[in-house]
Design a protein around this motif. Structure first.
Motif, mmCIF file in Angstrom:
data_model
loop_
_atom_site.group_PDB
_atom_site.id
_atom_site.type_symbol
_atom_site.label_atom_id
_atom_site.label_comp_id
_atom_site.label_asym_id
_atom_site.label_seq_id
_atom_site.Cartn_x
_atom_site.Cartn_y
_atom_site.Cartn_z
ATOM 1 N N LEU A 26 -8.722 9.543 1.893
ATOM 2 C CA LEU A 26 -8.104 9.776 0.590
ATOM 3 C C LEU A 26 -7.730 11.254 0.436
ATOM 4 N N THR A 27 -6.560 11.521 -0.135
ATOM 5 C CA THR A 27 -6.169 12.890 -0.459
ATOM 6 C C THR A 27 -5.924 13.007 -1.958
ATOM 7 N N SER A 75 -4.549 7.995 2.289
ATOM 8 C CA SER A 75 -4.436 7.098 1.138
ATOM 9 C C SER A 75 -4.221 7.982 -0.087
ATOM 10 N N VAL A 76 -3.576 7.417 -1.098
ATOM 11 C CA VAL A 76 -3.294 8.169 -2.317
ATOM 12 C C VAL A 76 -3.817 7.395 -3.514
ATOM 13 N N ASN A 77 -4.552 8.061 -4.361
ATOM 14 C CA ASN A 77 -5.204 7.533 -5.569
ATOM 15 C C ASN A 77 -5.472 6.023 -5.520
ATOM 16 N N GLY A 98 0.845 -1.181 0.000
ATOM 17 C CA GLY A 98 0.000 0.000 0.000
ATOM 18 C C GLY A 98 0.884 1.235 0.000
ATOM 19 N N VAL A 99 0.364 2.329 -0.542
ATOM 20 C CA VAL A 99 1.102 3.592 -0.535
ATOM 21 C C VAL A 99 0.211 4.658 0.085
ATOM 22 N N ILE A 141 0.193 9.665 -7.297
ATOM 23 C CA ILE A 141 1.235 8.684 -7.576
ATOM 24 C C ILE A 141 0.962 8.093 -8.944
ATOM 25 N N ASP A 142 1.976 8.103 -9.785
ATOM 26 C CA ASP A 142 1.864 7.478 -11.093
ATOM 27 C C ASP A 142 1.952 5.968 -10.883
#
Length: 166
Positions: free
Chosen positions: A144-145, A130-132, A111-112, A150-151
């Motif tokens: 979530l932000t 959390s990111v995308n 997880g990122v 993040i690609d």
């Protein structure tokens, strides 16, 4: 004691030698260069070398906070290890964590998350997001932000997670 004539001859000899040397250098021709002179690049013109991202080891309290977010999801999962990488573009830390999936038939996932807190601080003080669309929103209760992205094709922070034995 030198005589006046000896002193005069010495001065005259030095004068002749000096004028001969001056004549030689004035009339000397420099050889023509066979190759064009190389252009010299100044430091300002030289392109900057790409900086290799540097991983940061996260504090135990940040690892515990990530684990708490995963455990709170209620799936019996835990975070085994984590690492962080500063996203220079957004100024956020991207924190990757190795999530141990409760189902032995499933592979573990990573997880990122993102934070603006210092990931090395003990105790960790900061909010974790959390990111995308990565595993973090599916496996944790972190909000979530959209302030950092993040690609999914390039996730260098995953290389920051220490290997887990087992």
């Amino acid at each position: 004691m030198p005589t006046r004539a000896t002193t005069s001859r010495a001065i005259f000899s030095v004068a002749i030698i000096m004028s001969a040397m001056a004549g030689c250098s004035a009339n000397a021709e420099l050889p023509e260069p066979t190759e064009p002179a190389a252009e010299v690049e100044s430091e300002a013109e030289r392109p900057a070398k790409p900086v290799k991202p540097e991983c940061t080891e996260i504090s135990d309290s940040l690892l515990t906070a990530l684990n708490d977010l995963v455990v709170a999801k209620g799936r019996g999962e835990t975070v085994l290890a984590g690492g962080a990488l500063m996203d220079e573009e957004s100024g956020w830390w991207h924190v990757a964590g190795h999530i141990d999936i409760a189902d032995p038939a499933s592979d573990d996932v990573f997880g990122v998350w993102a934070t603006q807190g210092d990931p090395t601080a003990e105790p960790f003080v900061g909010k974790i997001f959390s990111v995308n669309d990565n595993a973090a929103p599916d496996h944790s209760v972190a909000e979530l932000t959209n302030e950092t992205r993040i690609d999914p094709e390039k996730m260098p922070m995953l290389s920051c997670v220490p290997k887990v034995k087992g």
